[in-house]
Motif scaffolding. Sequence first.
Motif, mmCIF file in Angstrom:
data_model
loop_
_atom_site.group_PDB
_atom_site.id
_atom_site.type_symbol
_atom_site.label_atom_id
_atom_site.label_comp_id
_atom_site.label_asym_id
_atom_site.label_seq_id
_atom_site.Cartn_x
_atom_site.Cartn_y
_atom_site.Cartn_z
ATOM 1 N N THR A 45 -3.053 -9.988 -31.316
ATOM 2 C CA THR A 45 -4.364 -10.469 -30.857
ATOM 3 C C THR A 45 -4.340 -11.988 -30.671
ATOM 4 O O THR A 45 -5.029 -12.527 -29.789
ATOM 5 N N GLU A 121 -20.484 -15.452 -27.828
ATOM 6 C CA GLU A 121 -19.687 -14.838 -28.901
ATOM 7 C C GLU A 121 -18.235 -14.790 -28.473
ATOM 8 O O GLU A 121 -17.932 -14.509 -27.307
ATOM 9 N N ALA A 123 -15.691 -12.757 -28.805
ATOM 10 C CA ALA A 123 -15.169 -11.543 -28.163
ATOM 11 C C ALA A 123 -15.599 -11.482 -26.698
ATOM 12 O O ALA A 123 -14.823 -11.090 -25.821
ATOM 13 N N GLU A 124 -16.830 -11.894 -26.433
ATOM 14 C CA GLU A 124 -17.336 -11.899 -25.061
ATOM 15 C C GLU A 124 -16.676 -13.014 -24.251
ATOM 16 O O GLU A 124 -16.357 -12.828 -23.072
ATOM 17 N N HIS A 127 -13.338 -11.865 -23.244
ATOM 18 C CA HIS A 127 -13.470 -10.909 -22.141
ATOM 19 C C HIS A 127 -13.660 -11.635 -20.812
ATOM 20 O O HIS A 127 -12.975 -11.344 -19.821
ATOM 21 N N SER A 140 -9.871 -4.829 -25.883
ATOM 22 C CA SER A 140 -11.124 -5.299 -26.469
ATOM 23 C C SER A 140 -10.851 -5.987 -27.803
ATOM 24 O O SER A 140 -9.786 -5.806 -28.407
ATOM 25 N N ASN A 142 -12.786 -6.359 -31.409
ATOM 26 C CA ASN A 142 -13.914 -5.899 -32.223
ATOM 27 C C ASN A 142 -13.726 -6.431 -33.639
ATOM 28 O O ASN A 142 -13.253 -5.725 -34.511
ATOM 29 N N GLY A 143 -14.046 -7.719 -33.806
ATOM 30 C CA GLY A 143 -13.878 -8.325 -35.121
ATOM 31 C C GLY A 143 -13.125 -9.639 -35.042
ATOM 32 O O GLY A 143 -13.412 -10.485 -34.192
ATOM 33 N N ASP A 148 -7.950 -8.272 -34.694
ATOM 34 C CA ASP A 148 -8.716 -7.052 -34.433
ATOM 35 C C ASP A 148 -8.768 -6.657 -32.955
ATOM 36 O O ASP A 148 -9.699 -5.992 -32.508
#
Length: 271
Positions: A45, A121, A123-124, A127, A140, A142-143, A148
Amino acid sequence: MPLHNLALIENWPVPTAAAGVVRADGTVLGTHGPTTHPFPLASVTKPLAAYAALVAYEEGAIELDEPAGPPGSTVRHLLAHTSGLAFDEHRVTAPPGQRRLYSNAGFEQLGDHIAKATEIEFAEYLHQAVLAPLAMNSTSLNGSPAKDGVSTVADLLLFAAELQAPRLLDPRTVAEAMTVQYPGTKGVLPGYGHQNPNDWGLGFEIRDSKSPHWTGSSSSPRTFGHFGQSGTFLWVDPAAGAACVALTDRAFGPWAVEAWPPFTDAVLAEL
């Protein structure tokens, strides 16, 4: 010519494995196993998170040498695992820049710093900045930005091509990320013990002359990448002009220490 040696993953003592090799121009030289199967990436990650951080830097949202993390630390320190933060705890164990203390906490603080700077955020942001532009539609977060992520071999081959021929970043920025930060810094490479020096770029581990190591004996010193505790790795070898991704669903351990280097050597020999 397909790479027959990718089939060596059949011999790995894991329930599921997939692998692939890609050139800088995006040509996939070969794959083996379920390339669209989603695997937990663990620390693979981090290169994705680091790439998002470099996009934030190029967009002007952050500076590499601005304060981030513990007192005296910067974005650069966090990316290069020299902030002094502990491995998995948000506590300081050394002054910034002195030791290579591999730190999940450091990448979590990096994610928080970017989220605050961009008001998105993390994670966004990852993306929008990396995953969507590269059409990594099965990836993705998630964390934790440290560990993650979930992805597939097919998606990571897109990322590995980007690392070799950047489109999202200025090639000079990527070259900086693959250049040793704080040269001569000692530290422990998780799973492989104390390394002197323990060379690292901006979010990417640099092979140099490390021994033992998770890449091959024939991997060039310029090889960079990352491996994860979920039995995953991604390396780019500029001398070979190719990158390799391997994902499994068995935790890293002695099996990987034994299996990965000869696998990499076999792939490089076929290239």
